[in-house]
Design a protein around this motif. Structure first.
Motif, PDB file in Angstrom:
ATOM      1  N   LEU A 124       0.871  -1.323  -0.168  1.00 13.58           N
ATOM      2  CA  LEU A 124       0.014   0.039  -0.138  1.00 13.58           C
ATOM      3  C   LEU A 124       0.903   1.133  -0.247  1.00 13.58           C
ATOM      4  N   TRP A 125       1.782   0.753   0.890  1.00 11.99           N
ATOM      5  CA  TRP A 125       2.505   2.534   1.240  1.00 11.99           C
ATOM      6  C   TRP A 125       3.973   2.647   0.661  1.00 11.99           C
ATOM      7  N   GLY A 126       4.433   0.954  -0.166  1.00 11.73           N
ATOM      8  CA  GLY A 126       6.161   1.271  -0.274  1.00 11.73           C
ATOM      9  C   GLY A 126       7.183   0.743   0.627  1.00 11.73           C
ATOM     10  N   PRO A 127       8.131   1.741   0.720  1.00 12.37           N
ATOM     11  CA  PRO A 127       9.005   1.945   1.081  1.00 12.37           C
ATOM     12  C   PRO A 127       8.765   2.770   2.281  1.00 12.37           C
ATOM     13  N   ARG A 128       7.986   3.286   2.741  1.00 12.05           N
ATOM     14  CA  ARG A 128       7.548   4.835   3.854  1.00 12.05           C
ATOM     15  C   ARG A 128       6.887   3.800   4.710  1.00 12.05           C
ATOM     16  N   ALA A 129       6.186   2.160   4.556  1.00 16.82           N
ATOM     17  CA  ALA A 129       5.782   1.783   5.752  1.00 16.82           C
ATOM     18  C   ALA A 129       7.445   1.434   6.449  1.00 16.82           C
ATOM     19  N   GLN A 130       7.914   0.901   5.594  1.00 15.35           N
ATOM     20  CA  GLN A 130       9.337   0.360   6.822  1.00 15.35           C
ATOM     21  C   GLN A 130      10.345   1.202   7.409  1.00 15.35           C
ATOM     22  N   ARG A 131      10.046   2.223   6.637  1.00 14.94           N
ATOM     23  CA  ARG A 131      10.623   3.462   7.574  1.00 14.94           C
ATOM     24  C   ARG A 131       9.912   4.337   8.827  1.00 14.94           C
TER      25      ARG A 131
END
Length: 287
Positions: A124-131
């Motif tokens: 859903l949110w790409g790399p932003r989710a991991q950050r």
């Protein structure tokens, strides 16, 4: 304002908290951690909200749902019909509940596109989710974690993605009636055809009006069952044809009988979740 501790009991190693302030974009939030690594096993019943679960302890979460079994670092779930099972070796979560109306603008995806199972946060949110997960893990308090989550969701907000006023009116009527409303009357009340209501409502809420009413009615019934009322009385008051009709819906949404809900579905962690959300939303047992 600070967070509110809602879940520490003698001999129980769970840490629960909720934000003390009102969330600016609506919805509700809870944080919880398994403090001694005993593990978590949740049975999640159908609910009339979109759920965002963010795991920040690094152990991941095992999902068993309509799409099968997967290990995720967090997920978004729409308005599922089937029950869901969630497991984790050491649970450390921030969980957010949004009405489907709020989710339509906040998540960047139509609730109907979420499908029948959990959608991974990265999808859903790409790399932003991991950050976000990294920031939550580094945070020193629940206040900081809640602030990080609110800031993240605020950045996702797309105000132009708003539900039709007619859809909002129909959803509100379903909620206020406890799901006891005829769909033909809904369409007539907003001046739409039955076909138009079905298409627009499902695309913006994630379920047809009939399914949404069925889910909301189930939620009202479960609150009554957990309060100890007889199933036959609950069936009558909540608009079911008979007790067998109620049992069928409880089986669909919770994968248990009404008696099992009362007897087995409020151990310690579930009681705290129930208290925090203000209604029955998940069930759990310790491993």
């Amino acid at each position: 304002m600070g967070s509110v501790d809602v879940g520490r009991e003698p001999g129980v190693a769970w840490d629960f908290a909720v934000p003390a302030d009102v969330l600016p974009w609506g919805g509700r939030m809870i944080g919880y951690r398994d403090m001694d690594g005993a593990g978590l096993d949740l049975r999640v019943a159908g609910t009339s909200a979109v759920t965002v679960l963010i795991e920040f302890g690094g152990c991941g979460v095992i999902i068993d749902d309509a799409l099968g079994q997967r290990t995720l670092s967090g997920f978004v779930a729409g308005l599922p019909i089937e029950a869901m099972r969630i497991r984790s070796e050491r649970a450390e979560f921030v969980e957010v509940r949004l009405s489907p109306i709020q989710a339509y603008s906040l998540l960047g995806v139509s609730p109907t596109d979420l499908g029948r199972g959990a959608v991974a946060l990265e999808d859903l949110w790409g790399p932003r989710a991991q950050r976000l997960r990294t920031q939550l893990a580094a945070a020193a308090s629940w206040d900081e974690r809640f602030a990080l989550t609110k800031s993240f969701l605020a950045q996702c907000d797309r105000p132009m993605r708003t539900a039709d006023p007619e859809v909002l009116a129909c959803w509100s009527r379903i909620l206020t009636s406890g799901g006891k409303v005829k769909i033909g009357e809904l369409a007539g009340s907003v001046g739409w055809s039955h076909k138009r209501l079905l298409g627009r409502f499902e695309s913006q809420i994630g379920l047809t009006p009939k399914r949404a009413a069925m889910l909301v009615r189930f939620r009202a019934a479960v609150d009554e069952l957990l309060a100890g009322r007889p199933a036959a009385d609950v069936a009558m008051d909540c608009g079911y044809t008979d007790q067998a009709h109620l049992c069928r819906d409880v089986s669909i949404f919770a994968d248990h009988t009404p008696g099992a809900l009362r007897t087995h579905y409020l151990p310690t962690i579930a009681r705290h979740r129930y208290r925090a959300w203000g209604n029955f939303s998940n069930t759990a047992r310790h491993r």
